[in-house]
Write a protein that holds these residues in place. Structure first.
Motif, PDB file in Angstrom:
ATOM      1  N   UNK A  60      -8.670  -0.884  12.667  1.00  7.76           N
ATOM      2  CA  UNK A  60      -9.042  -0.310  11.381  1.00  7.76           C
ATOM      3  C   UNK A  60      -8.284   0.984  11.124  1.00  7.76           C
ATOM      4  N   UNK A  61      -7.860   1.135   9.891  1.00 11.34           N
ATOM      5  CA  UNK A  61      -7.192   2.366   9.449  1.00 11.34           C
ATOM      6  C   UNK A  61      -7.945   2.942   8.265  1.00 11.34           C
ATOM      7  N   UNK A  62      -8.166   4.255   8.317  1.00 16.25           N
ATOM      8  CA  UNK A  62      -8.586   5.031   7.151  1.00 16.25           C
ATOM      9  C   UNK A  62      -7.434   5.983   6.841  1.00 16.25           C
ATOM     10  N   UNK A  63      -7.070   6.084   5.575  1.00 14.62           N
ATOM     11  CA  UNK A  63      -5.922   6.921   5.230  1.00 14.62           C
ATOM     12  C   UNK A  63      -6.024   7.420   3.795  1.00 14.62           C
ATOM     13  N   UNK A  64      -5.464   8.588   3.568  1.00 13.45           N
ATOM     14  CA  UNK A  64      -5.279   9.107   2.217  1.00 13.45           C
ATOM     15  C   UNK A  64      -3.896   8.694   1.754  1.00 13.45           C
ATOM     16  N   UNK A  65      -3.813   8.065   0.600  1.00 10.78           N
ATOM     17  CA  UNK A  65      -2.521   7.657   0.054  1.00 10.78           C
ATOM     18  C   UNK A  65      -2.244   8.430  -1.236  1.00 10.78           C
ATOM     19  N   UNK A  66      -0.968   8.578  -1.547  1.00  9.26           N
ATOM     20  CA  UNK A  66      -0.574   9.425  -2.677  1.00  9.26           C
ATOM     21  C   UNK A  66      -0.843   8.767  -4.023  1.00  9.26           C
ATOM     22  N   UNK A  67      -0.827   7.446  -4.084  1.00  6.13           N
ATOM     23  CA  UNK A  67      -0.944   6.753  -5.366  1.00  6.13           C
ATOM     24  C   UNK A  67      -2.326   6.951  -5.982  1.00  6.13           C
ATOM     25  N   UNK A  68      -2.376   7.200  -7.286  1.00 13.97           N
ATOM     26  CA  UNK A  68      -3.681   7.290  -7.952  1.00 13.97           C
ATOM     27  C   UNK A  68      -4.422   5.961  -7.874  1.00 13.97           C
ATOM     28  N   UNK A  69      -5.729   6.040  -7.911  1.00 13.16           N
ATOM     29  CA  UNK A  69      -6.553   4.845  -7.736  1.00 13.16           C
ATOM     30  C   UNK A  69      -6.229   3.769  -8.767  1.00 13.16           C
ATOM     31  N   UNK A  70      -6.089   4.154 -10.025  1.00 15.01           N
ATOM     32  CA  UNK A  70      -5.874   3.159 -11.086  1.00 15.01           C
ATOM     33  C   UNK A  70      -4.629   2.328 -10.797  1.00 15.01           C
ATOM     34  N   UNK A  71      -3.557   2.973 -10.357  1.00 15.06           N
ATOM     35  CA  UNK A  71      -2.315   2.253 -10.065  1.00 15.06           C
ATOM     36  C   UNK A  71      -2.467   1.369  -8.828  1.00 15.06           C
ATOM     37  N   UNK A  72      -2.975   1.944  -7.744  1.00 13.07           N
ATOM     38  CA  UNK A  72      -3.068   1.201  -6.484  1.00 13.07           C
ATOM     39  C   UNK A  72      -4.048   0.041  -6.594  1.00 13.07           C
ATOM     40  N   UNK A  73      -5.186   0.266  -7.216  1.00 10.21           N
ATOM     41  CA  UNK A  73      -6.191  -0.788  -7.327  1.00 10.21           C
ATOM     42  C   UNK A  73      -5.685  -1.941  -8.181  1.00 10.21           C
ATOM     43  N   UNK A  74      -5.033  -1.632  -9.283  1.00 11.23           N
ATOM     44  CA  UNK A  74      -4.506  -2.691 -10.142  1.00 11.23           C
ATOM     45  C   UNK A  74      -3.474  -3.525  -9.399  1.00 11.23           C
ATOM     46  N   UNK A  75      -2.615  -2.870  -8.634  1.00  9.19           N
ATOM     47  CA  UNK A  75      -1.569  -3.595  -7.912  1.00  9.19           C
ATOM     48  C   UNK A  75      -2.143  -4.459  -6.800  1.00  9.19           C
ATOM     49  N   UNK A  76      -3.075  -3.931  -6.023  1.00  9.87           N
ATOM     50  CA  UNK A  76      -3.565  -4.632  -4.845  1.00  9.87           C
ATOM     51  C   UNK A  76      -4.575  -5.727  -5.169  1.00  9.87           C
ATOM     52  N   UNK A  77      -5.018  -5.809  -6.418  1.00  3.71           N
ATOM     53  CA  UNK A  77      -5.893  -6.915  -6.808  1.00  3.71           C
ATOM     54  C   UNK A  77      -5.121  -8.207  -7.024  1.00  3.71           C
ATOM     55  N   UNK A  78      -3.818  -8.128  -7.074  1.00  4.92           N
ATOM     56  CA  UNK A  78      -2.985  -9.315  -7.267  1.00  4.92           C
ATOM     57  C   UNK A  78      -2.766 -10.017  -5.934  1.00  4.92           C
ATOM     58  N   UNK A  79      -3.077 -11.315  -5.845  1.00  3.63           N
ATOM     59  CA  UNK A  79      -2.816 -11.999  -4.573  1.00  3.63           C
ATOM     60  C   UNK A  79      -1.328 -12.204  -4.354  1.00  3.63           C
ATOM     61  N   UNK A  80      -0.525 -12.172  -5.421  1.00  5.13           N
ATOM     62  CA  UNK A  80       0.927 -12.194  -5.237  1.00  5.13           C
ATOM     63  C   UNK A  80       1.399 -10.923  -4.542  1.00  5.13           C
ATOM     64  N   UNK A  81       0.753  -9.793  -4.847  1.00  7.25           N
ATOM     65  CA  UNK A  81       1.104  -8.545  -4.172  1.00  7.25           C
ATOM     66  C   UNK A  81       0.911  -8.678  -2.665  1.00  7.25           C
ATOM     67  N   UNK A  82      -0.136  -9.374  -2.253  1.00 10.72           N
ATOM     68  CA  UNK A  82      -0.375  -9.530  -0.823  1.00 10.72           C
ATOM     69  C   UNK A  82       0.679 -10.419  -0.179  1.00 10.72           C
ATOM     70  N   UNK A  83       1.168 -11.405  -0.892  1.00 11.32           N
ATOM     71  CA  UNK A  83       2.301 -12.168  -0.364  1.00 11.32           C
ATOM     72  C   UNK A  83       3.525 -11.266  -0.206  1.00 11.32           C
TER      73      UNK A  83
END
Length: 295
Positions: A63-86
């Motif tokens: 398990x990793x906990x981390x602070x990332x630079x990207x704002x939540x709105x950008x990161x959340x929108x991107x990571x909700x795509x299953x193509x992004x996970x591919x």
């Protein structure tokens, strides 16, 4: 150890890791960030990142906990795509192929797990991962990729992610990997760690040598820690390339992921830069050609 068993065992140590206790909402995840404030500020990574691993019974977890630079709105929108996970899973050495399939509740990934070197997809192990968004709120994202069964008798694969915004900007991320293993998987993993993986270590410091140098954790937990960080760095590389035009993003992801792993050569170095980039460029080209043929 037979070659096919060896590379499957090698791949297994990075596929997935205990069923996570979900924060349930953004406020709870931010509480966790406050609890880890000291560890996030002072750690061996020199950045706001905490890596933990657990081996409990037949379950391995990282398990990793981390602070990332990207704002939540950008990161959340991107990571909700299953193509992004591919796209981000393809950065890993062992992932040879990935297709994002289905829509809505039927979204899933079909991946191929193989060696850390060149390999035909037909010779890799096919693994289907269900994809579920557990929560998508204005201040909280939770999703999970999971498979009931995996290679060599492994089971209950889970890749879980949570994300919440931070008041000062950026986002707080939790990444969890877990799997259970039976007798066949345990023997294969132990065989790999006694041969090809005998010199491999993780990141947790379990003691000090006479000269004061750190002694790092080995074995299955060491393997889990290495791959936990590899997958986190893939997320980081994916998000970091989003500002570029789409055609430039795949190459930037490859370069960024390799550079990030090479900051930890003792644990993560496997291939030389040119070899990694050449292999992954061919795999991405093969994947694009196959997708074009389907379309």
């Amino acid at each position: 150890m037979r070659p096919v068993i060896a590379w499957l065992a090698l791949a297994l140590v990075g596929l997935g890791l205990a069923a996570p206790a979900w924060a349930q909402d953004g406020a709870a995840l931010r509480v966790r960030q406050l609890e880890l404030r000291s560890a996030l500020a002072d750690n061996a990574f020199g950045r706001p990142l905490v890596l933990e691993s657990v081996q409990q019974g037949d379950r391995l977890s990282g398990e990793i906990h981390a602070v990332i630079a990207q704002p939540f709105a950008l990161a959340a929108a991107a990571l909700q795509s299953h193509q992004a996970w591919c796209d981000l899973l393809m950065l890993h050495l062992n992932v040879k192929h990935c297709l994002a399939l289905g829509q809505g509740a039927d979204r899933r990934l079909q991946i191929a797990i193989g060696r850390k070197h060149e390999q035909p997809v037909a010779d890799a192990f096919a693994l289907g991962l269900g994809y579920r968004i557990l929560a998508s709120q204005s201040d909280y994202l939770a999703l999970r990729l999971e498979a009931a069964d995996g290679p060599l008798g492994t089971r209950d694969f889970r890749i879980g992610l949570e994300l919440a915004p931070l008041p000062a900007g950026g986002s707080f991320l939790r990444l969890n990997y877990s799997y259970r293993y039976g007798l066949a998987a345990r023997l294969a993993l132990q065989g790999y760690l006694a041969t090809l993986g005998r010199d491999k270590v993780g990141f947790s410091i379990v003691g000090r040598a006479a000269d004061g140098s750190p002694i790092y954790i080995e074995g299955l937990r060491g393997a889990v820690e290495r791959n936990t960080l590899r997958y986190y760095l893939a997320i980081e590389a994916y998000l970091g390339a989003l500002a570029l035009p789409p055609a430039q993003q795949p190459e930037r992801r490859l370069q960024a992921w390799f550079d990030a792993t090479e900051r930890h050569p003792l644990q993560l170095h496997e291939l030389e830069r040119d070899d990694y980039l050449a292999m992954k460029r061919r795999e991405l080209a093969r994947l694009a050609a196959g997708s074009a043929a389907v379309n």
